[in-house]
Design an enzyme around this catalytic site. Structure first.
Site, PDB file in Angstrom:
ATOM      1  N   GLU A 222       0.823  -1.214   0.000  1.00  0.00           N
ATOM      2  CA  GLU A 222       0.000   0.000   0.000  1.00  0.00           C
ATOM      3  C   GLU A 222       0.858   1.265   0.000  1.00  0.00           C
ATOM      4  O   GLU A 222       0.525   2.250  -0.677  1.00  0.00           O
ATOM      5  CB  GLU A 222      -0.936  -0.005   1.215  1.00  0.00           C
ATOM      6  CG  GLU A 222      -2.123  -0.951   1.088  1.00  0.00           C
ATOM      7  CD  GLU A 222      -3.100  -0.526   0.005  1.00  0.00           C
ATOM      8  OE1 GLU A 222      -3.025   0.647  -0.455  1.00  0.00           O
ATOM      9  OE2 GLU A 222      -3.942  -1.340  -0.396  1.00  0.00           O
ATOM     10  N   GLU A 225       2.125   1.630  -3.568  1.00  0.00           N
ATOM     11  CA  GLU A 225       1.083   1.982  -4.532  1.00  0.00           C
ATOM     12  C   GLU A 225       0.665   3.440  -4.405  1.00  0.00           C
ATOM     13  O   GLU A 225       0.462   4.129  -5.415  1.00  0.00           O
ATOM     14  CB  GLU A 225      -0.132   1.073  -4.344  1.00  0.00           C
ATOM     15  CG  GLU A 225       0.077  -0.354  -4.837  1.00  0.00           C
ATOM     16  CD  GLU A 225      -1.158  -1.215  -4.658  1.00  0.00           C
ATOM     17  OE1 GLU A 225      -1.131  -2.379  -5.091  1.00  0.00           O
ATOM     18  OE2 GLU A 225      -2.168  -0.727  -4.088  1.00  0.00           O
ATOM     19  N   GLU A 226       0.515   3.943  -3.178  1.00  0.00           N
ATOM     20  CA  GLU A 226      -0.019   5.292  -2.985  1.00  0.00           C
ATOM     21  C   GLU A 226       1.042   6.375  -3.122  1.00  0.00           C
ATOM     22  O   GLU A 226       0.733   7.497  -3.567  1.00  0.00           O
ATOM     23  CB  GLU A 226      -0.698   5.400  -1.618  1.00  0.00           C
ATOM     24  CG  GLU A 226      -1.960   4.561  -1.509  1.00  0.00           C
ATOM     25  CD  GLU A 226      -2.778   4.882  -0.275  1.00  0.00           C
ATOM     26  OE1 GLU A 226      -2.358   5.781   0.492  1.00  0.00           O
ATOM     27  OE2 GLU A 226      -3.836   4.260  -0.083  1.00  0.00           O
TER      28      GLU A 226
END
Length: 340
Positions: A222, A225-226
């Site tokens: 995460e 990805e962000e």
């Protein structure tokens, strides 16, 4: 007059038969019969003469036997292919296309067969291309258990006892990533969707753990990805459980401390409006953080961890006696080591 017949022997208990000539008109009539017969004259115990016909016994042809065997085979009920589960139930994966007219008799025969075997729960995994069989299954007493993108799982309880089929997964699992660099700066984002859209609130990167994914792995994914930042998992600092948060499901939310391995930010513009490294004190001082008890607790825990006053749960790879797969056990490794 008929000639005198010889006297019958007193030792015979069955009538004696003799062949006689058949008149032409009678012979012609008998030819109309499909199978030849033999006509005999019989003298009974009373002295009367009776005429009978006999049809010769012919062996049944092999083709007739084969035909009957095939018919008997067709009459045997077809059953759905199934595998046993660990709780006296069966699992069926339907893969052959068929219509309801064909499917329902096979289903009923299968349930009857499983009932005789003492089975309880029936799980039918129905692929999306056989969606036409959902209605007949429901009419036969099945109900929805859960759905995935490519199949629908339906279940049925056979015995006249309370249903013990487990419910569908009751929780969703999420993570929040507390990523802090050596400058005491925390990695934060602003979202362009969801509850925080347009609020100006800076928050930790968050996300949902995928099926088959470990919490520590999901946190690394995460963050990448962000924000585009590489990181490694350090500890689970805390977790929260809530209810009716996503389509009536409960939610487990793990706050994970991460160590950054890179610093350049390349944010995901589909979900993220902005991303930056922010001094931890500035993040903690946000009115939104101070107003909500949950976020304030998380902020205090992170602050205590930074100062060395708090220890979370690290991930230890382990296995189970029930499976060869590897699992992670999250524990306070320091406290455990000092107690041994």
């Amino acid at each position: 007059m008929l000639r005198s017949l010889p006297k019958l022997s007193p030792l015979l208990s069955s009538p004696r038969t003799t062949n006689i000539n058949i008149p032409r008109f009678l012979s012609n009539s008998l030819r109309c019969v499909s199978s030849p017969k033999t006509i005999t004259r019989t003298q009974t115990s009373t002295g009367r003469i009776a005429m009978t016909t006999r049809a010769p016994i012919r062996p049944r042809s092999s083709s007739t036997v084969s035909s009957i065997t095939a018919e008997d085979h067709v009459r045997q009920p077809k059953l759905l292919k199934s595998t046993d589960d660990d709780y006296d139930g069966v699992i069926v994966e339907v893969d052959q296309p068929m219509d309801a007219t064909t499917f329902v008799p096979i289903l009923r025969s299968s349930i009857s067969h499983w009932k005789q075997l003492g089975k309880k729960g029936v799980w039918i995994k129905l692929p999306i291309h056989l969606v036409s069989l959902v209605e007949p299954l429901v009419k036969e007493g099945f109900w929805y258990h859960h759905a995935e993108p490519k199949y629908l799982m339906l279940v049925y309880w056979i015995p006249e006892t309370p249903n013990t089929i487990p419910v569908n997964a009751s929780h969703r699992v999420g993570i929040a990533a507390f990523v802090m660099n050596e400058k005491r700066e925390v990695l934060v984002v602003q979202e362009n969707s969801g509850h925080f859209r347009g609020t100006g609130v800076w928050k930790f990167p968050t996300g949902v753990v995928d099926q088959g994914e470990d919490i520590c792995v999901a946190a690394v994914r995460e963050v990448k990805e962000e924000t585009g930042v590489d990181s490694e998992f350090v500890e689970v600092l805390a977790f929260r459980q809530s209810h009716k948060s996503f389509f009536e499901k409960s939610d487990l939310f793990f706050v994970c401390m991460m160590r950054p391995l890179s610093s350049d930010i390349h944010m995901q513009r589909l979900e993220i409006e902005a991303a930056r490294w922010m001094p931890f004190e500035e993040y903690s001082a946000q009115p939104f953080v101070q107003k909500h008890d949950l976020l304030k607790y998380i902020s205090n825990i992170c602050s205590a961890k930074i100062d060395g006053r708090y220890t979370g749960y690290s991930a230890v790879s382990t296995s189970s006696s029930f499976s060869d797969k590897k699992y992670y056990l999250y524990l306070n490794a320091g406290a455990l080591k000092s107690s041994l």
